[in-house]
Design an enzyme around this catalytic site. Structure first.
Site, PDB file in Angstrom:
ATOM      1  N   ASN A 124     -10.584  -3.008  -6.636  1.00 21.74           N
ATOM      2  CA  ASN A 124      -9.740  -2.058  -7.372  1.00 21.74           C
ATOM      3  C   ASN A 124     -10.307  -1.684  -8.747  1.00 21.74           C
ATOM      4  OD1 ASN A 124      -6.530  -3.246  -6.073  1.00 21.74           O
ATOM      5  ND2 ASN A 124      -7.823  -1.557  -5.376  1.00 21.74           N
ATOM      6  N   ASP A 170       0.833  -1.209   0.000  1.00 25.70           N
ATOM      7  CA  ASP A 170       0.000   0.000   0.000  1.00 25.70           C
ATOM      8  C   ASP A 170       0.868   1.259   0.000  1.00 25.70           C
ATOM      9  OD1 ASP A 170      -2.342   1.385   0.003  1.00 25.70           O
ATOM     10  OD2 ASP A 170      -2.832   1.032   2.104  1.00 25.70           O
TER      11      ASP A 170
END
Ligand code: FPP
Length: 258
Positions: free
Chosen positions: A82, A34
């Protein structure tokens, strides 16, 4: 990885940095990569540049894990959620995956890496699906690190798929529902055959699991670092491993008293 891999064949586990116990390395590391977007933003670059640099960090991590004898590395590359990102970013990521795979496959194979892509691969662009099928087949018998790239992966979807598959077998009379146990359910997951991760690393300070390996992480140790993924380097990995080696793993039991 290509240049390093091309010139330095792995001949067995390499010397670990001082302070790490070779006997107590995690056998399987899972990672939530991340902070790519924030890394790019902090440099006034487009977000996608963070993803490009993120690939370099992943190659670095794979190389280190392979060198040090970690058996498996599972990385969260693209979640089922996503797809909700801007179309341009999603297309960039798909193209990036294709390019990276095409470019690195030969070196990965030479280094005995066994690569698998875990998730529902059917919505991926056909060219990427083909590359994934080729890479999986070509490296299936390799004896080195298991490298799992979670792509269009979501843990709840994975569990629903597993439950459905077991229910279908039961409905066909092939399986007695009372025979369903943890081993049978595990065998229906994308990770079938892989040991559960011992360590989960999440970068960029977020303290969430984000629908990643919910079943498999049951007893994993968690290491959350503020380092943004593109900056995750050897020092950050050593810090994660030292943190891991400082934990007492109890698996729900009690520690043995001296
Ligand atoms: C999240 O950062 C990270 C990703 C979406 C992962 C991108 C994938 C790779 C770097 C690896 C691809 C590898 C292979 C082998 C094909 P973010 O965009 O959520 O960052 P932010 O939270 O700062 O916005």
């Amino acid at each position: 990885m290509s240049r390093v891999l091309a010139t330095t064949p792995v001949v067995g586990p390499k010397a670990l940095p001082e302070g790490l116990d070779p006997e107590r390395l995690p056998r399987h590391i899972a990672v939530i990569m991340d902070g790519n977007g924030r890394w790019a933003k902090s440099r006034s670059l487009p977000r996608v540049m963070g993803h490009r640099e993120g690939v370099e960090a992943l190659k670095r991590m794979l190389r280190l894990c392979s060198d040090w004898g970690v058996g498996a590395l599972t990385a969260y590359a693209f979640s089922t959620e996503n797809w909700n990102r801007p179309g341009e970013e999603v297309s960039f990521l798909m193209t990036l995956f294709e390019r990276v795979l095409a470019r690195e496959l030969e070196a990965l194979d030479r280094e005995q890496v066994r690569i698998r892509f875990l998730g529902d691969l059917s919505p991926l662009p056909p060219g990427l699906q083909q590359l994934i099928a080729d890479a999986t087949a070509r490296t299936a018998a390799n004896t080195g690190i298991h490298f799992n790239v979670c792509t269009n992966y979501g843990s709840r979807a994975e569990l629903v798929r597993a439950a459905r598959s077991l229910a279908e077998r039961a409905a066909r009379g092939e399986l007695d529902p009372s025979a369903i146990d943890e081993a049978l359910l595990s065998a229906e997951l994308h990770t079938a055959g892989e040991l559960d991760p011992d360590l989960l690393i999440r970068t960029s300070g977020e303290q969430r699991i984000s629908n990643f390996l919910l079943w498999q992480l049951a007893y994993a140790e968690l290491h959350i670092t503020d380092v943004l993924w593109p900056d995750f380097d050897q020092e950050a990995l050593v810090a994660a491993l030292l943190d891991y080696q400082g934990r007492q793993r109890r698996f729900g039991g009690v520690t043995s008293l001296p």
